[in-house]
Design a protein around this motif. Structure first.
Motif, mmCIF file in Angstrom:
data_model
loop_
_atom_site.group_PDB
_atom_site.id
_atom_site.type_symbol
_atom_site.label_atom_id
_atom_site.label_comp_id
_atom_site.label_asym_id
_atom_site.label_seq_id
_atom_site.Cartn_x
_atom_site.Cartn_y
_atom_site.Cartn_z
ATOM 1 N N ARG A 37 0.822 -1.213 0.000
ATOM 2 C CA ARG A 37 0.000 0.000 0.000
ATOM 3 C C ARG A 37 0.852 1.257 0.000
ATOM 4 O O ARG A 37 0.549 2.232 -0.689
ATOM 5 C CB ARG A 37 -0.943 -0.020 1.205
ATOM 6 C CG ARG A 37 -2.035 1.044 1.157
ATOM 7 C CD ARG A 37 -3.119 0.731 2.156
ATOM 8 N NE ARG A 37 -2.580 0.494 3.488
ATOM 9 C CZ ARG A 37 -3.194 -0.222 4.427
ATOM 10 N NH1 ARG A 37 -4.366 -0.783 4.173
ATOM 11 N NH2 ARG A 37 -2.653 -0.382 5.614
ATOM 12 N N ILE A 50 -5.428 -8.687 -0.357
ATOM 13 C CA ILE A 50 -4.216 -8.218 0.313
ATOM 14 C C ILE A 50 -3.522 -9.432 0.918
ATOM 15 O O ILE A 50 -4.096 -10.141 1.749
ATOM 16 C CB ILE A 50 -4.547 -7.183 1.405
ATOM 17 C CG1 ILE A 50 -5.316 -6.003 0.802
ATOM 18 C CG2 ILE A 50 -3.275 -6.701 2.082
ATOM 19 C CD1 ILE A 50 -5.780 -4.987 1.826
ATOM 20 N N MET A 94 -0.583 -6.457 -2.662
ATOM 21 C CA MET A 94 -1.960 -6.523 -3.151
ATOM 22 C C MET A 94 -2.012 -7.086 -4.563
ATOM 23 O O MET A 94 -1.113 -6.861 -5.377
ATOM 24 C CB MET A 94 -2.586 -5.126 -3.128
ATOM 25 C CG MET A 94 -2.724 -4.545 -1.736
ATOM 26 S SD MET A 94 -3.464 -2.881 -1.746
ATOM 27 C CE MET A 94 -2.122 -1.913 -2.449
#
Length: 344
Positions: free
Chosen positions: A38, A67, A72
């Motif tokens: 992220r 995730i 991801m």
């Protein structure tokens, strides 16, 4: 009707389209960089991790991404949504109109434009590869012959091609030993054949051959058979280069490079060098497709991006048979702007 609906939505609920474009951009960027964390994704999107977290949580709840420890990933639903929204987003961003205008200016059947400038963003090259791979996969049929040239951008097409079982034959459009192995046409052909569930042949030939050596090489029965199959390809995918950088990469003699510059060479494709008007000013003694062979090919697809290549792309489009161009917005803007300047 779809364009009218988009226009009405833009007037009545502009926030809806803004949110859709933002989330599409996140999904598309994730698709090109996965797996990615992220924090890294936030940096690449030039936003804060806090803002991105809220969007990621929403997209995860919708089943569009997962995730994991390594980062991801898009789910199959996420990939499907990207494909379904691609045309809508192009119209919203005005790329659809640019595609049609550029196709008209260059006399092409179709143009596909991805946002950005490949000169400054490596992800744009991945986007070019993905767009071209999507087009190629949609056109090819079982039993077809696909010919490909070498180069970094065409190599990205192979990388971005999803696995399927089309059962096609993939061939190098021309020989070329001496370049980086991963960017050679032979390597790209083998990778594409694996991705498409097909077969391939190789064409081991030096990039530079004298007249006598060329005639000796192409007289070999195996080479003749391979060349005949290349000429019978239904589709050709090729890159476009700038003349002088390509001449230096191919280690042409300094005198020849100086001569090319004096002749106004600005573009290269298939071993041919073109001036700004699309005239051929030099042809290399290479083994493979010739310009005269291209008129018999049903689908010729060029993949090239970066504003620095705009003039080269325009020159090849005018001097070489071409049906479909996959490029980026920087190229499209530069060519369309140059055309406006020519008229004034």
């Amino acid at each position: 009707m779809p364009n009218e609906l988009l226009a009405l939505q833009q007037l009545l609920v502009p926030d809806l389209l803004t949110t859709m474009k933002k989330r599409y951009r996140i999904l598309h960027h994730l698709f090109l960089t996965q797996p990615i964390g992220r924090r890294a994704l936030a940096q690449q999107l030039q936003t804060t991790e806090r803002i991105l977290r809220a969007e990621v949580d929403f997209l995860k709840e919708q089943g569009l991404l997962t995730i994991e420890t390594v980062g991801m990933h898009l789910t199959e639903s996420g990939k499907s949504l990207l494909d379904d929204l691609a045309d809508v987003i192009r119209e919203i961003e005005g790329l659809g109109l640019k595609e049609r205008r550029l196709a008209d200016k260059l006399g092409l059947q179709q143009v596909r434009i991805v946002p950005g400038d490949a000169d400054h963003d490596p992800l744009v090259i991945k986007a070019l590869g993905h767009s071209a791979a999507d087009y190629v996969r949609g056109i090819l049929k079982s039993g077809d012959i696909l010919a490909v040239t070498g180069g970094t951008t065409v190599a990205t097409v192979a990388e971005q091609m999803p696995r399927t079982q089309l059962g096609v034959e993939v061939l190098p459009a021309r020989g070329g030993i001496g370049e980086n192995m991963e960017f050679q046409a032979n390597t790209i052909a083998s990778k594409l054949a694996t991705k498409l569930g097909g077969t391939y042949r190789m064409l081991h030939a030096p990039d530079l051959l004298g007249d006598e050596a060329l005639q000796t090489f192409i007289s070999e029965p195996h080479v003749q058979d391979t060349l005949q199959r290349i000429r019978s390809a239904r589709m050709v995918v090729h890159g476009i280069g700038q003349a002088i950088p390509m001449a230096k990469r191919r280690k042409l003699p300094p005198a020849k490079i100086e001569q090319l510059a004096g002749q106004g060479a600005i573009a290269e494709a298939f071993g041919y060098y073109f001036d700004r008007s699309g005239n051929i000013v030099h042809a290399m003694n290479t083994v493979g497709l010739r310009v005269s062979d291209l008129k018999h090919i049903e689908q010729i697809v060029a993949v090239a991006g970066g504003k620095s290549k705009a003039e080269a792309i325009s020159a090849v489009a005018h001097g070489c048979p071409l049906h479909v161009l996959v490029t980026d917005e920087a190229v499209a803007d530069a060519i369309l702007e140059s055309r406006r300047e020519e008229r004034t």
